[in-house]
Design an enzyme around this catalytic site. Structure first.
Site, PDB file in Angstrom:
ATOM      1  CG  ASN A   1       1.553 -41.582  14.986  1.00  0.00           C
ATOM      2  OD1 ASN A   1       2.224 -42.664  14.869  1.00  0.00           O
ATOM      3  ND2 ASN A   1       1.282 -40.754  13.919  1.00  0.00           N
TER       4      ASN A   1
ATOM      5  CG  HIS B   1       4.116 -37.776  11.281  1.00  0.00           C
ATOM      6  ND1 HIS B   1       3.435 -38.681  10.465  1.00  0.00           N
ATOM      7  CD2 HIS B   1       4.648 -36.772  10.345  1.00  0.00           C
ATOM      8  CE1 HIS B   1       3.748 -38.609   9.037  1.00  0.00           C
ATOM      9  NE2 HIS B   1       4.413 -37.137   9.030  1.00  0.00           N
TER      10      HIS B   1
ATOM     11  CG  LEU C   1       4.363 -47.936   8.559  1.00  0.00           C
ATOM     12  CD1 LEU C   1       5.481 -48.496   7.864  1.00  0.00           C
ATOM     13  CD2 LEU C   1       4.509 -46.733   8.862  1.00  0.00           C
TER      14      LEU C   1
ATOM     15  CB  SER D   1      14.493 -47.660  16.886  1.00  0.00           C
ATOM     16  OG  SER D   1      14.031 -46.310  16.320  1.00  0.00           O
ATOM     17  CG  ASN D   2      10.594 -44.059  17.874  1.00  0.00           C
ATOM     18  OD1 ASN D   2      10.675 -43.437  18.614  1.00  0.00           O
ATOM     19  ND2 ASN D   2      10.617 -44.020  16.625  1.00  0.00           N
TER      20      ASN D   2
ATOM     21  CG  ASP E   1      -0.083 -38.339   9.544  1.00  0.00           C
ATOM     22  OD1 ASP E   1      -0.161 -39.330  10.594  1.00  0.00           O
ATOM     23  OD2 ASP E   1       0.112 -38.601   8.533  1.00  0.00           O
TER      24      ASP E   1
END
Ligand code: GAR
Length: 189
Positions: free
Chosen positions: A103, A105, A86, A13-14, A146
């Site tokens: 990214n 998150h 992922l 979707s992004n 991250d």
């Protein structure tokens, strides 16, 4: 024209939202390519529908500089956007595209980041912890999972009776609202 490659693993979707944004705003950026590590991912249908080339590369190929870098060169890729990707980003890619990989998150990093923290798992952990707030983080990709420099965060309240699915819906709405613009402001404007 800055040429963007989106890396995605699943629903997309992004990816669709980012592709739409750059197709609609003639702002000096375009999505040239989607790279996906799963041959049956819905993001591949979305890319096809929007007329964007997609390349399926399993994990072993993404981790192989001799396989991945020529594809990025062929498409003239300037910047990379991870949107629901992922896999760990291999070190050679971070070096080749230093400060040119972002990214998204679905939490307020550094909360709910790191190994195993992705998608629905995060929203389940947020609800289980009784958090009254969660959000999204757009960050540069660095060697630590991250841990790269934060570019943008937005938050949203979590109601006492919200389920993980409710939280996920709120997060997707935040992502839809902000992610394409943050990419544009980071790399293009
Ligand atoms: C998004 O919420 C994204 O932030 C998250 O996965 C979802 C993918 O949805 N990414 C991570 O959890 C990365 N650690 P989408 O495939 O519909 O864009």
């Amino acid at each position: 024209m800055k040429r963007i490659a989106i890396f995605a693993s699943g629903n997309g979707s992004n990816a669709e939202n980012v592709i739409n944004y750059f197709q609609q705003h003639r702002c000096g950026g375009e999505v040239a390519l989607v790279i996906c590590n799963k041959p049956d991912a819905a993001v591949l249908d979305r890319a096809a529908r929007l007329g964007v080339d997609a390349v399926v590369m399993p994990r072993a190929e993404i981790n192989d500089p001799d396989k991945l870098l020529p594809v990025l060169d062929e498409y003239g890729v300037d910047v990379i956007v991870l949107a629901g990707f992922l896999l760990m980003v291999p070190g050679f890619l971070i070096e080749s595209y230093r400060n040119r990989i972002v990214n998204i998150h679905p939490s307020l990093l550094p909360k709910y980041g790191g190994k195993g923290m992705y998608g629905r798992h995060i929203h389940e952990a947020v609800v289980a912890a009784g958090e009254r707030e969660t959000g999204i983080t757009v960050h540069f990709v660095s060697e630590g999972c991250d841990e790269g420099e934060v570019i943008f965060q937005a938050s949203v309240p979590v109601a006492e009776d919200d389920t993980p699915a409710d939280v996920e819906a709120k997060i997707h709405e935040l992502e839809r609202l902000h992610f394409p613009r943050v990419i544009r402001e980071t790399f293009i404007d």
